[in-house]
Design a protein around this motif. Structure first.
Motif, PDB file in Angstrom:
ATOM      1  N   ASP A   1       0.842  -1.202   0.000  1.00 60.39           N
ATOM      2  CA  ASP A   1       0.000   0.000   0.000  1.00 60.39           C
ATOM      3  C   ASP A   1       0.873   1.247   0.000  1.00 60.39           C
ATOM      4  OD1 ASP A   1      -2.333  -1.323  -0.075  1.00 60.39           O
ATOM      5  OD2 ASP A   1      -3.117  -0.574   1.831  1.00 60.39           O
ATOM      6  N   PHE A   2       1.940   1.195   0.805  1.00 61.36           N
ATOM      7  CA  PHE A   2       2.785   2.380   0.856  1.00 61.36           C
ATOM      8  C   PHE A   2       3.484   2.585  -0.483  1.00 61.36           C
ATOM      9  CE2 PHE A   2       6.534   4.891   1.176  1.00 61.36           C
ATOM     10  CZ  PHE A   2       5.991   6.052   1.700  1.00 61.36           C
ATOM     11  N   ARG A   3       3.944   1.506  -1.098  1.00 62.46           N
ATOM     12  CA  ARG A   3       4.625   1.650  -2.394  1.00 62.46           C
ATOM     13  C   ARG A   3       3.662   2.295  -3.420  1.00 62.46           C
ATOM     14  NH1 ARG A   3       9.629   1.523  -5.360  1.00 62.46           N
ATOM     15  NH2 ARG A   3       8.667   2.894  -6.859  1.00 62.46           N
ATOM     16  N   ALA A   4       2.382   1.887  -3.392  1.00 62.83           N
ATOM     17  CA  ALA A   4       1.401   2.463  -4.319  1.00 62.83           C
ATOM     18  C   ALA A   4       1.213   3.960  -4.033  1.00 62.83           C
ATOM     19  CB  ALA A   4       0.077   1.715  -4.211  1.00 62.83           C
ATOM     20  N   LEU A   5       1.157   4.311  -2.744  1.00 69.24           N
ATOM     21  CA  LEU A   5       1.014   5.728  -2.360  1.00 69.24           C
ATOM     22  C   LEU A   5       2.227   6.535  -2.811  1.00 69.24           C
ATOM     23  CD1 LEU A   5      -0.195   6.239   1.321  1.00 69.24           C
ATOM     24  CD2 LEU A   5      -1.137   7.192  -0.762  1.00 69.24           C
ATOM     25  N   HIS A   6       3.391   5.964  -2.573  1.00 70.51           N
ATOM     26  CA  HIS A   6       4.645   6.605  -2.980  1.00 70.51           C
ATOM     27  C   HIS A   6       4.601   6.936  -4.480  1.00 70.51           C
ATOM     28  CE1 HIS A   6       9.096   6.836  -3.577  1.00 70.51           C
ATOM     29  NE2 HIS A   6       8.770   6.261  -4.719  1.00 70.51           N
ATOM     30  N   ASP A   7       4.160   5.961  -5.282  1.00 75.88           N
ATOM     31  CA  ASP A   7       4.110   6.166  -6.739  1.00 75.88           C
ATOM     32  C   ASP A   7       3.040   7.200  -7.096  1.00 75.88           C
ATOM     33  OD1 ASP A   7       6.114   4.305  -7.035  1.00 75.88           O
ATOM     34  OD2 ASP A   7       4.758   2.653  -7.491  1.00 75.88           O
ATOM     35  N   ARG A   8       1.862   7.064  -6.472  1.00 76.56           N
ATOM     36  CA  ARG A   8       0.738   7.949  -6.811  1.00 76.56           C
ATOM     37  C   ARG A   8       1.034   9.401  -6.466  1.00 76.56           C
ATOM     38  NH1 ARG A   8      -4.825   8.285  -4.562  1.00 76.56           N
ATOM     39  NH2 ARG A   8      -4.389   6.563  -3.174  1.00 76.56           N
ATOM     40  N   LEU A   9       1.670   9.612  -5.302  1.00 81.91           N
ATOM     41  CA  LEU A   9       1.922  10.983  -4.854  1.00 81.91           C
ATOM     42  C   LEU A   9       3.276  11.520  -5.348  1.00 81.91           C
ATOM     43  CD1 LEU A   9       0.714  10.687  -1.122  1.00 81.91           C
ATOM     44  CD2 LEU A   9      -0.587  11.493  -3.101  1.00 81.91           C
ATOM     45  N   GLY A  10       4.009  10.696  -6.068  1.00 84.45           N
ATOM     46  CA  GLY A  10       5.310  11.136  -6.583  1.00 84.45           C
ATOM     47  C   GLY A  10       6.299  11.457  -5.477  1.00 84.45           C
ATOM     48  N   LEU A  11       6.271  10.647  -4.410  1.00 86.86           N
ATOM     49  CA  LEU A  11       7.146  10.913  -3.269  1.00 86.86           C
ATOM     50  C   LEU A  11       8.573  10.443  -3.534  1.00 86.86           C
ATOM     51  CD1 LEU A  11       4.775   9.534  -0.474  1.00 86.86           C
ATOM     52  CD2 LEU A  11       5.168  11.947  -1.026  1.00 86.86           C
ATOM     53  N   THR A  12       9.476  10.910  -2.716  1.00 84.07           N
ATOM     54  CA  THR A  12      10.820  10.364  -2.642  1.00 84.07           C
ATOM     55  C   THR A  12      10.928   9.791  -1.234  1.00 84.07           C
ATOM     56  OG1 THR A  12      11.643  12.078  -4.118  1.00 84.07           O
ATOM     57  CG2 THR A  12      13.283  10.935  -2.746  1.00 84.07           C
ATOM     58  N   THR A  13      11.249   8.507  -1.138  1.00 85.51           N
ATOM     59  CA  THR A  13      11.191   7.842   0.174  1.00 85.51           C
ATOM     60  C   THR A  13      12.508   7.160   0.513  1.00 85.51           C
ATOM     61  OG1 THR A  13       8.820   7.415  -0.115  1.00 85.51           O
ATOM     62  CG2 THR A  13       9.961   6.061   1.509  1.00 85.51           C
ATOM     63  N   VAL A  14      12.911   7.301   1.773  1.00 87.58           N
ATOM     64  CA  VAL A  14      14.025   6.505   2.299  1.00 87.58           C
ATOM     65  C   VAL A  14      13.454   5.629   3.398  1.00 87.58           C
ATOM     66  CG1 VAL A  14      16.310   6.507   3.341  1.00 87.58           C
ATOM     67  CG2 VAL A  14      15.659   8.366   1.797  1.00 87.58           C
ATOM     68  N   LEU A  15      13.604   4.330   3.239  1.00 91.45           N
ATOM     69  CA  LEU A  15      12.999   3.345   4.140  1.00 91.45           C
ATOM     70  C   LEU A  15      14.097   2.501   4.786  1.00 91.45           C
ATOM     71  CD1 LEU A  15      10.366   1.442   4.819  1.00 91.45           C
ATOM     72  CD2 LEU A  15      11.216   0.127   2.895  1.00 91.45           C
ATOM     73  N   ILE A  16      14.180   2.587   6.113  1.00 96.08           N
ATOM     74  CA  ILE A  16      15.127   1.732   6.827  1.00 96.08           C
ATOM     75  C   ILE A  16      14.438   0.425   7.158  1.00 96.08           C
ATOM     76  CG2 ILE A  16      16.326   1.410   9.027  1.00 96.08           C
ATOM     77  CD1 ILE A  16      16.896   4.284   9.150  1.00 96.08           C
ATOM     78  N   THR A  17      15.121  -0.666   6.895  1.00100.19           N
ATOM     79  CA  THR A  17      14.558  -1.953   7.283  1.00100.19           C
ATOM     80  C   THR A  17      15.675  -2.944   7.621  1.00100.19           C
ATOM     81  OG1 THR A  17      13.226  -3.834   6.545  1.00100.19           O
ATOM     82  CG2 THR A  17      14.316  -2.594   4.816  1.00100.19           C
ATOM     83  N   HIS A  18      15.370  -3.837   8.560  1.00102.67           N
ATOM     84  CA  HIS A  18      16.295  -4.932   8.857  1.00102.67           C
ATOM     85  C   HIS A  18      16.106  -6.059   7.853  1.00102.67           C
ATOM     86  CE1 HIS A  18      16.844  -3.519  13.093  1.00102.67           C
ATOM     87  NE2 HIS A  18      18.038  -3.996  12.828  1.00102.67           N
ATOM     88  N   ASP A  19      14.966  -5.985   7.141  1.00106.73           N
ATOM     89  CA  ASP A  19      14.502  -7.121   6.360  1.00106.73           C
ATOM     90  C   ASP A  19      14.906  -6.958   4.891  1.00106.73           C
ATOM     91  OD1 ASP A  19      13.081  -9.028   5.016  1.00106.73           O
ATOM     92  OD2 ASP A  19      11.184  -8.639   6.022  1.00106.73           O
ATOM     93  N   ILE A  20      15.894  -7.707   4.485  1.00110.25           N
ATOM     94  CA  ILE A  20      16.403  -7.577   3.114  1.00110.25           C
ATOM     95  C   ILE A  20      15.322  -7.975   2.093  1.00110.25           C
ATOM     96  CG2 ILE A  20      17.566  -9.841   3.279  1.00110.25           C
ATOM     97  CD1 ILE A  20      18.882  -6.944   1.148  1.00110.25           C
ATOM     98  N   THR A  21      14.466  -8.933   2.466  1.00114.06           N
ATOM     99  CA  THR A  21      13.406  -9.336   1.529  1.00114.06           C
ATOM    100  C   THR A  21      12.453  -8.166   1.278  1.00114.06           C
ATOM    101  OG1 THR A  21      13.563 -11.584   2.354  1.00114.06           O
ATOM    102  CG2 THR A  21      11.585 -11.054   1.110  1.00114.06           C
ATOM    103  N   GLU A  22      12.079  -7.478   2.356  1.00109.30           N
ATOM    104  CA  GLU A  22      11.210  -6.305   2.228  1.00109.30           C
ATOM    105  C   GLU A  22      11.884  -5.252   1.331  1.00109.30           C
ATOM    106  OE1 GLU A  22       8.627  -4.679   5.533  1.00109.30           O
ATOM    107  OE2 GLU A  22      10.404  -3.412   5.727  1.00109.30           O
ATOM    108  N   ALA A  23      13.177  -5.040   1.545  1.00108.48           N
ATOM    109  CA  ALA A  23      13.912  -4.065   0.741  1.00108.48           C
ATOM    110  C   ALA A  23      13.908  -4.470  -0.734  1.00108.48           C
ATOM    111  CB  ALA A  23      15.345  -3.946   1.258  1.00108.48           C
ATOM    112  N   LEU A  24      14.159  -5.743  -0.995  1.00108.13           N
ATOM    113  CA  LEU A  24      14.209  -6.209  -2.384  1.00108.13           C
ATOM    114  C   LEU A  24      12.857  -6.051  -3.070  1.00108.13           C
ATOM    115  CD1 LEU A  24      16.219  -9.513  -1.794  1.00108.13           C
ATOM    116  CD2 LEU A  24      17.029  -7.536  -3.105  1.00108.13           C
ATOM    117  N   LEU A  25      11.779  -6.317  -2.312  1.00110.46           N
ATOM    118  CA  LEU A  25      10.447  -6.290  -2.918  1.00110.46           C
ATOM    119  C   LEU A  25       9.902  -4.877  -3.098  1.00110.46           C
ATOM    120  CD1 LEU A  25       8.785  -9.324  -1.075  1.00110.46           C
ATOM    121  CD2 LEU A  25       9.563  -9.214  -3.460  1.00110.46           C
ATOM    122  N   LEU A  26      10.283  -3.955  -2.211  1.00112.88           N
ATOM    123  CA  LEU A  26       9.652  -2.626  -2.246  1.00112.88           C
ATOM    124  C   LEU A  26      10.484  -1.530  -2.902  1.00112.88           C
ATOM    125  CD1 LEU A  26       7.991  -2.158   1.271  1.00112.88           C
ATOM    126  CD2 LEU A  26       6.903  -2.720  -0.898  1.00112.88           C
ATOM    127  N   ALA A  27      11.804  -1.648  -2.799  1.00111.57           N
ATOM    128  CA  ALA A  27      12.629  -0.483  -3.131  1.00111.57           C
ATOM    129  C   ALA A  27      13.112  -0.483  -4.582  1.00111.57           C
ATOM    130  CB  ALA A  27      13.836  -0.450  -2.194  1.00111.57           C
TER     131      ALA A  27
END
Ligand SMILES: Nc1ncnc2c1ncn2[C@@H]1O[C@H](COP(=O)(O)OP(=O)(O)OP(=O)(O)O)[C@@H](O)[C@H]1O
Length: 264
Positions: free
Chosen positions: A186-212
């Motif tokens: 949902d956040f990735r869709a919002l990021h795209d829709r609103l044309g945001l620039t996002t920096v996301l810290i995560t411990h989870d490499i899978t989450e990083a690979l899938l979202l970023a």
């Protein structure tokens, strides 16, 4: 010749130490985040991820090097304008427990002096945006929400003043995997829709690979690797190879357990 716009966030040889120089939290980091990009920062505990984020909105100042937001050195930027341009989502929502959902979301507009009616309308708009039912949620308190709902409120609060940059520190960390996945998407869709620039810290490499779009790998204050998933896959850096081992193994096991055609 047209000039390239500056990166949205640019770190240039940035150092930050604590404890009189004994802890080098960020060590010579140069890194640019482009407009519209979702950059994930991964790395172990204490590798400097949060410090890097805090330098971007001047919660702390660099010892050396510069941090620029859209070309402007943060040291000379107006702090109120900076607050409007950059939204922050903290770990596990970090909502104010004594404030209602509406007051939590409206806190930055209130600090910026928006009139009451405009804040109320903005709160409703944001509840829609993060897919929380207005009537059901606007007057609740944080302890009356699920973890996922709290985090949706955290995202709404970060977006309240219409920032074009969002900084997220382990936003989905404390959630169960399904909620985490849904919220991430949902956040990735919002990021795209609103044309945001996002920096996301995560411990989870899978989450990083899938979202970023790109992933920055931090270790002991240094930027060890930076690139798209496919680029990191070719890294010869042992720590990066080690990081990618778990998602690789899981992907193989899952594709064996869940055949594409659904055959049993
Ligand atoms: N305000 C501070 N005072 C003293 N040391 C600090 C401070 N903030 C961070 N540090 C230290 O700087 C280093 C980097 O910390 P930082 O919080 O940036 O790491 P991190 O990668 O975000 O870790 P985690 O994943 O555990 O949140 C750590 O050794 C930490 O203890």
């Amino acid at each position: 010749m047209t000039r390239e716009p500056p990166p949205m966030i640019a770190y240039d040889r940035v150092d930050k130490s604590f404890d009189g120089g004994r802890i080098k939290a960020v060590d010579g980091v140069s890194l640019s985040v482009m407009r519209g990009e979702l950059l994930a920062i991964v790395g172990g505990s204490g590798s400097g991820k949060t410090t890097l984020l805090r330098l971007a909105n001047r919660l702390i100042d660099a010892d050396a090097g510069t941090v620029r937001i859209e070309g402007e050195d943060v040291r000379t930027a107006d702090p109120i304008a900076l607050r409007r341009r950059i939204g922050i989502v903290f770990q596990a929502g970090a909502l104010f427990p004594h404030l209602s959902v509406a007051d939590n979301i409206g806190i930055t507009p209130k600090l910026l002096g928006w009139p009451h009616d405009r804040i109320a309308a903005r709160v409703d708009e944001l509840l829609d945006l993060v897919r929380l039912d207005r009537a059901q949620h606007r007057d609740r308190f944080p302890h009356e929400l699920s973890g996922g709902q709290r985090q949706r409120v955290g995202v709404a609060r970060a977006l309240a003043a219409g920032p074009n940059i969002v900084l997220m520190d382990e936003p989905f960390g404390a959630l169960d995997p399904l909620t985490r996945d849904a919220l991430g998407e949902d956040f990735r869709a919002l990021h795209d829709r609103l044309g945001l620039t996002t920096v996301l810290i995560t411990h989870d490499i899978t989450e990083a690979l899938l979202l970023a779009d790109r992933i920055a790998v931090m270790r002991a204050g240094r930027l060890l690797a930076l690139g798209r998933a496919a680029e990191l896959a070719h890294s010869t850096e042992p720590y990066v190879t080690e990081l990618l081992q778990t998602p690789r193994r899981q992907a193989l096991r899952l594709s064996a357990l869940l055949p594409q055609d659904g055959a049993v």
